[in-house]
Motif scaffolding. Structure first.
Motif, PDB file in Angstrom:
ATOM      1  N   ALA A 126       8.571   6.159  -5.569  1.00 31.43           N
ATOM      2  CA  ALA A 126       8.518   5.552  -4.235  1.00 31.43           C
ATOM      3  C   ALA A 126       9.152   4.165  -4.330  1.00 31.43           C
ATOM      4  CB  ALA A 126       7.070   5.453  -3.767  1.00 31.43           C
ATOM      5  N   PRO A 127       9.547   3.593  -3.188  1.00 34.17           N
ATOM      6  CA  PRO A 127      10.175   2.261  -3.234  1.00 34.17           C
ATOM      7  C   PRO A 127       9.239   1.195  -3.809  1.00 34.17           C
ATOM      8  CG  PRO A 127      10.539   3.301  -1.106  1.00 34.17           C
ATOM      9  CD  PRO A 127       9.544   4.153  -1.824  1.00 34.17           C
ATOM     10  N   SER A 128       9.852   0.141  -4.367  1.00 35.95           N
ATOM     11  CA  SER A 128       9.062  -0.967  -4.931  1.00 35.95           C
ATOM     12  C   SER A 128       8.685  -1.971  -3.853  1.00 35.95           C
ATOM     13  CB  SER A 128       9.882  -1.731  -5.975  1.00 35.95           C
ATOM     14  OG  SER A 128      10.404  -0.859  -6.901  1.00 35.95           O
ATOM     15  N   ALA A 129       9.473  -2.010  -2.783  1.00 37.50           N
ATOM     16  CA  ALA A 129       9.192  -2.996  -1.732  1.00 37.50           C
ATOM     17  C   ALA A 129       9.187  -2.317  -0.370  1.00 37.50           C
ATOM     18  CB  ALA A 129      10.251  -4.091  -1.761  1.00 37.50           C
ATOM     19  N   PHE A 130       8.170  -2.612   0.416  1.00 41.04           N
ATOM     20  CA  PHE A 130       8.109  -2.161   1.813  1.00 41.04           C
ATOM     21  C   PHE A 130       8.253  -3.401   2.691  1.00 41.04           C
ATOM     22  CE2 PHE A 130       5.219   1.905   1.820  1.00 41.04           C
ATOM     23  CZ  PHE A 130       6.146   2.548   1.023  1.00 41.04           C
ATOM     24  N   ILE A 131       9.137  -3.325   3.662  1.00 42.07           N
ATOM     25  CA  ILE A 131       9.211  -4.398   4.667  1.00 42.07           C
ATOM     26  C   ILE A 131       8.868  -3.747   6.002  1.00 42.07           C
ATOM     27  CG2 ILE A 131      10.694  -6.105   5.804  1.00 42.07           C
ATOM     28  CD1 ILE A 131      12.442  -6.060   3.244  1.00 42.07           C
ATOM     29  N   LEU A 132       7.756  -4.130   6.569  1.00 45.35           N
ATOM     30  CA  LEU A 132       7.322  -3.509   7.828  1.00 45.35           C
ATOM     31  C   LEU A 132       7.508  -4.479   8.988  1.00 45.35           C
ATOM     32  CD1 LEU A 132       4.095  -1.646   6.641  1.00 45.35           C
ATOM     33  CD2 LEU A 132       6.461  -0.863   6.645  1.00 45.35           C
ATOM     34  N   VAL A 133       8.158  -4.001  10.030  1.00 49.61           N
ATOM     35  CA  VAL A 133       8.474  -4.836  11.201  1.00 49.61           C
ATOM     36  C   VAL A 133       8.013  -4.101  12.456  1.00 49.61           C
ATOM     37  CG1 VAL A 133      10.486  -5.907  10.100  1.00 49.61           C
ATOM     38  CG2 VAL A 133      10.788  -3.820  11.399  1.00 49.61           C
ATOM     39  N   LEU A 212       5.023  -8.058   5.716  1.00 47.41           N
ATOM     40  CA  LEU A 212       4.759  -7.776   7.130  1.00 47.41           C
ATOM     41  C   LEU A 212       5.470  -8.859   7.928  1.00 47.41           C
ATOM     42  CD1 LEU A 212       0.954  -6.865   7.153  1.00 47.41           C
ATOM     43  CD2 LEU A 212       2.906  -5.390   6.766  1.00 47.41           C
ATOM     44  N   ASP A 213       6.583  -8.486   8.539  1.00 46.32           N
ATOM     45  CA  ASP A 213       7.379  -9.467   9.278  1.00 46.32           C
ATOM     46  C   ASP A 213       6.935  -9.439  10.743  1.00 46.32           C
ATOM     47  OD1 ASP A 213       9.230 -11.334   9.914  1.00 46.32           O
ATOM     48  OD2 ASP A 213      10.987 -10.151   9.360  1.00 46.32           O
ATOM     49  N   GLU A 214       7.051 -10.571  11.417  1.00 48.23           N
ATOM     50  CA  GLU A 214       6.566 -10.700  12.801  1.00 48.23           C
ATOM     51  C   GLU A 214       5.114 -10.210  12.850  1.00 48.23           C
ATOM     52  OE1 GLU A 214       8.404 -12.095  15.217  1.00 48.23           O
ATOM     53  OE2 GLU A 214      10.187 -12.241  13.958  1.00 48.23           O
ATOM     54  N   ALA A 215       4.331 -10.732  11.917  1.00 49.86           N
ATOM     55  CA  ALA A 215       2.967 -10.235  11.755  1.00 49.86           C
ATOM     56  C   ALA A 215       2.117 -10.439  12.996  1.00 49.86           C
ATOM     57  CB  ALA A 215       2.322 -10.942  10.572  1.00 49.86           C
TER      58      ALA A 215
END
Ligand SMILES: Nc1ncnc2c1ncn2[C@@H]1O[C@H](COP(=O)(O)OP(=O)(O)OP(=O)(O)O)[C@@H](O)[C@H]1O
Length: 637
Positions: A126-133, A212-215
């Protein structure tokens, strides 16, 4: 990381440094097994006088080269502050104004960490980094940014974006190349689990960084359950970063849910009171009745007293079409962006606008305007929320967002045709201009009905130093005569834009965009950079604008406004912003020099007299102390 060179933020304040060390100690103890212990967090203000270069922050030379190629040389404050902590592996909550460069603040150290990740270790599933927007538009934007950095750095990393609209097989294909970075919306991750595209156990094993961007929006967009199912599988060692432009109880909730012992970075310009709108955005307002808004926007655009590109916010989709049809009659081309349009069209409209293919974009807010906004900086009025609920359209895309986080390029002016329904809405709209080191201005058209909300916005923005002087000042470059000279034409044309024509245009536009969207999908898979295929600023009306409406004769416009318009053009030219449709002034070097001396017309122009007023644009208060260009008919056509 050249740690010795870094001027650490904690140097600025030794007491804070002590607290950081204490916090580190707590973290160490927790790691030894005291999992249930109440965790402390470190609160830190980002100091204005910190002035590190990217090298001094310890960034990899490949990233610095990539930034140079992008024309980015100096880190913004939030970048200076956040990057060293992220490189050190700290969890952070970064709260900084819109447009302050939060995306690179987390992307740069995230990439650097992945550069040095142990590629020899066992194969990750699985990916090492998740960026959730919170929205698909943001997903696309962050994905483009991370992909371009990877490309410029020439490293063997792969990023993918997944959105809820993708089929399971599209998702599976996207993940097949074992990407290191996944950019997505929170709703998509449980969908991946359910479809067997991602295995929760594999994510638990692989995940190193979660952003978590624009949290501040993630919960209000209804992602709470999705986030809970993601957080339940986040490994303890995973570094979590929470980026936000405003504070809200949602950010606090997320912080508690996900972060461990975070460093809280708050970017403020004033220690006593935060200023959420960048100081490089000049804010203006015009008082007018609701029915005179069309007249005023016509005056602003036709008399060229605002800098292009212009982003115009309205509160309903119908109003957007009404405005577009109205402007069209005067030969002013614009495009429309709203949550009803298919996603491909929306992305394409954004790309075209960013590429400068058209200058006027009419946008409705994201769906949070039509959802109950849980909490604004000053608490939102429930009645407003109820009103906005009624306006909700069933077919809007729940993952659509215009104002939040979208990086519109080179928007010089934001116009609030309709006032936003909350203080947060205002802050985010205004934040679409004046991004990073650029400057911009905003003009709000305020009707009597909107005055109460406007007063709330003003009092929220007023700081202690400035509590007697308004931060949002009357717009100085439009005289009453100039506006009145257009009244007859504006009212005549406004009458011709009927409800039926608005409805028909809206339906037709949607049909076209659905067809376009399919074409776009196929075409852009093959030619991702081809922007000219479909223009989004095409006229809706079948009849061409009448010549007498297209060109406003000079004799109709009063001298002061003509002067203001020239000054705006000259200032634009000096900023390298020449008008496509405008006259030669924009491209005249001699003028460029003159305007540099004259400075910003919004600061120096005085419609009452000579071009240089005392104390800048506020000198016009005499003429329009309440921001109004009163509706007396002085000169009509
Ligand atoms: N150090 C820098 N120097 C110049 N420009 C920068 C720098 N960092 C970022 N930018 C540019 O500034 C713009 C705004 O950045 P970004 O979108 O990250 O802001 P943001 O803080 O996330 O805003 P928002 O809260 O609205 O999402 C982007 O076009 C970005 O490329």
């Amino acid at each position: 990381m050249s740690k010795t060179k870094v001027k650490p933020v904690e140097d600025v304040n030794p007491e804070v440094m002590d607290e950081v060390m204490e916090a580190e100690e707590v973290e160490k103890q927790r790691n030894v097994g005291e999992e249930e212990e109440e965790e402390e967090e470190e609160e830190e203000k980002v100091e204005e006088d910190v002035d590190n270069s990217f090298e001094e922050l310890g960034l990899d030379s490949r990233l610095i080269r990539a930034l140079t190629k992008k024309g980015i040389e100096k880190p913004t404050l939030i970048q200076q502050s956040a990057i060293p902590y992220i490189l050190e592996g700290k969890d952070i909550v970064a709260r900084a104004k819109t447009g302050s460069g939060k995306t690179l603040a987390y992307l740069l150290p995230l990439l650097q960490k992945l550069f040095s990740a142990d590629s020899g270790s066992k194969k990750k599933l699985a990916p090492s980094a998740f960026i959730l927007v919170p929205s698909r538009e943001l997903c696309q934007q962050v994905y483009s940014e991370v992909s371009s950095l990877i490309e410029l750095c020439r490293v063997q990393l792969k990023a993918v974006q997944l959105t809820s609209s993708m089929t399971a097989s599209d998702m599976r294909n996207a993940l097949a190349g074992l990407p290191e970075i996944l950019v997505s919306t929170p709703a998509c991750i449980p969908k991946c689990f359910a479809a067997g595209v991602l295995e929760p156990a594999a994510v638990s094993e692989s995940l190193e960084i979660l952003v978590l961007d624009e949290a501040d929006l993630l919960l209000s967009y209804g992602y709470e359950d999705n986030l809970r199912s993601v957080t339940s599988i986040i490994p303890r060692r995973c570094q979590c970063l929470l980026m936000s432009a405003t504070t809200s109880s949602d950010v606090e909730k997320l912080k508690k849910l996900i972060l461990h012992n975070p460093i809280v970075l708050t970017l403020t310009e004033d220690k006593d009171k935060e200023e959420p709108v960048p100081s490089n955005v000049q804010q203006f307002w015009i008082s007018c009745s609701a029915q005179d808004k069309l007249l005023h926007i016509l005056a602003l655009l036709k008399l060229e007293v605002v800098q292009e590109k212009v982003l115009i916010f309205i509160n309903t989709i119908d109003m957007g079409f009404k405005l577009k049809l109205f402007l069209e009659k005067f030969g002013i081309k614009s495009a429309i962006l709203n949550g009803e349009l298919p996603q491909n069209s929306r992305l394409h409209i954004l790309e075209q606008f960013n590429a400068g293919l058209f200058d006027y974009l009419i946008a409705t807010d994201d769906n949070s305007q039509t959802k109950k906004e849980k909490e604004g900086p000053k608490g939102e009025d429930n009645e407003e929320n109820n009103k906005s609920k009624k306006r909700r359209k069933p077919k809007l895309d729940a993952e659509f967002s215009v104002v939040r986080g979208i990086d519109f390029k080179k928007v010089h002016t934001v116009i609030n045709f309709d006032m936003p329904q909350s203080v947060t809405g205002y802050i985010h709209r205004i934040g679409r201009t004046g991004r990073a080191y650029s400057s911009g201005s905003s003009v709000s058209l305020v009707s009597p009905d909107e005055m109460e909300g406007f007063e709330d916005i003003k009092s929220f923005l007023a700081n202690d130093k400035n509590k007697d002087s308004d931060i949002i000042t009357p717009f100085p470059l439009l005289t009453e005569n100039a506006v009145e000279s257009l009244r007859y034409r504006a009212e005549d044309v406004a009458k011709s834009v009927t409800k039926i024509s608005v409805r028909e245009s809206r339906a037709q536009d949607l049909r076209n965009e659905i067809i376009n969207s399919e074409k776009l999908k196929a075409h852009f898979e093959a030619n991702p950079r081809d922007l000219d295929l479909l223009r989004h600023d095409k006229p809706l009306s079948k009849t061409a604008p009448a010549p007498h409406l297209k060109d406003i004769p000079e004799y109709l416009v009063d001298l002061k406004t003509q002067e203001a318009s020239k000054a705006v053009k000259l200032a634009g030219a000096a900023m390298g912003n020449s008008r496509r449709s405008g006259g030669g002034a924009g491209r005249n070097n001699k003028n460029k020099k003159r305007s540099r001396k004259g400075g910003d017309p919004l600061k120096t122009f005085n419609p009452n007299g000579s071009k240089r007023g005392h104390g800048g644009g506020v000198g016009q208060k005499k003429d329009s102390s309440d921001g109004s260009t009163k509706q007396k008919k002085q000169k009509t056509v």
